[in-house]
Design an enzyme around this catalytic site. Structure first.
Site, mmCIF file in Angstrom:
data_model
loop_
_atom_site.group_PDB
_atom_site.id
_atom_site.type_symbol
_atom_site.label_atom_id
_atom_site.label_comp_id
_atom_site.label_asym_id
_atom_site.label_seq_id
_atom_site.Cartn_x
_atom_site.Cartn_y
_atom_site.Cartn_z
ATOM 1 N N GLU A 97 0.783 -1.027 0.015
ATOM 2 C CA GLU A 97 -0.070 0.097 -0.015
ATOM 3 C C GLU A 97 1.028 1.326 0.098
ATOM 4 O O GLU A 97 0.292 2.134 -0.150
ATOM 5 C CB GLU A 97 -0.913 0.122 1.153
ATOM 6 C CG GLU A 97 -1.903 -1.241 1.114
ATOM 7 C CD GLU A 97 -2.919 -1.162 2.436
ATOM 8 O OE1 GLU A 97 -3.858 -0.912 2.531
ATOM 9 O OE2 GLU A 97 -2.180 -1.603 3.473
ATOM 10 N N ARG A 99 5.117 2.585 -0.805
ATOM 11 C CA ARG A 99 6.172 2.676 -2.067
ATOM 12 C C ARG A 99 7.552 1.842 -1.805
ATOM 13 O O ARG A 99 7.963 1.932 -0.821
ATOM 14 C CB ARG A 99 6.507 4.263 -2.248
ATOM 15 C CG ARG A 99 7.681 4.562 -3.323
ATOM 16 C CD ARG A 99 7.832 5.891 -3.365
ATOM 17 N NE ARG A 99 9.122 6.072 -4.202
ATOM 18 C CZ ARG A 99 9.934 7.120 -4.012
ATOM 19 N NH1 ARG A 99 9.681 8.324 -3.036
ATOM 20 N NH2 ARG A 99 10.929 7.380 -4.915
ATOM 21 N N GLY A 114 0.218 2.031 3.668
ATOM 22 C CA GLY A 114 -0.004 3.198 3.130
ATOM 23 C C GLY A 114 0.949 4.406 3.663
ATOM 24 O O GLY A 114 0.627 4.695 4.581
ATOM 25 N N SER A 117 7.472 4.101 2.469
ATOM 26 C CA SER A 117 8.390 4.151 1.734
ATOM 27 C C SER A 117 9.679 3.477 2.108
ATOM 28 O O SER A 117 10.330 3.854 2.853
ATOM 29 C CB SER A 117 8.893 5.731 1.340
ATOM 30 O OG SER A 117 7.902 6.603 0.429
#
Length: 125
Positions: A97, A99, A114, A117
């Site tokens: 969710e 990167r 979410g 990264s």
């Protein structure tokens, strides 16, 4: 090291179009109704236009996985903030969710939430 040598091109489906040519012919193409329906401007085509994912792999938005990513069976890439760059990937069943940047590999059973990264070499880490 090939990344720095490649030029951005416009992608209409699976067809690359040189940006300089597109700029030079833009008006004529538009006036004749032949201007292409550009899906993206990038160095690489879309992942799913060239790769059939492994069984039980779900990609809910085709723009979220860049060509050159390596996804193991069971990986789920959710819409929204999810993104997997080229030379990045998963080693098993992973929920994405967030990167995953180039050169980063996420282990089986992980959940990249979410807003998260995982940075790689192109991100300066």
């Amino acid at each position: 090291g090939i990344f720095g040598l490649l030029h951005n091109v416009a992608w209409e489906g699976n067809n690359p179009i040189e940006l300089d040519w597109l700029r030079a012919n833009e008006l004529t193409l538009k006036l004749t109704g032949k201007y292409p329906n550009i899906d993206a401007v990038d160095k690489f085509p879309r992942f799913l236009q060239h790769v059939i994912p492994a069984d039980n792999t779900r990609i809910l938005d085709t723009a979220k996985v860049r060509f050159g990513a390596q996804l193991a069976a069971g990986t789920t890439v959710m819409p929204g903030a999810a993104y997997i760059n080229f030379n990045a990937g998963t080693e098993g069943s992973v929920m994405v969710e967030g990167r995953i940047s180039s050169s980063a590999v996420v282990g089986a059973g992980s959940d990249v939430g979410g807003g998260a990264s995982i940075l790689g070499v192109l991100s300066g880490t």
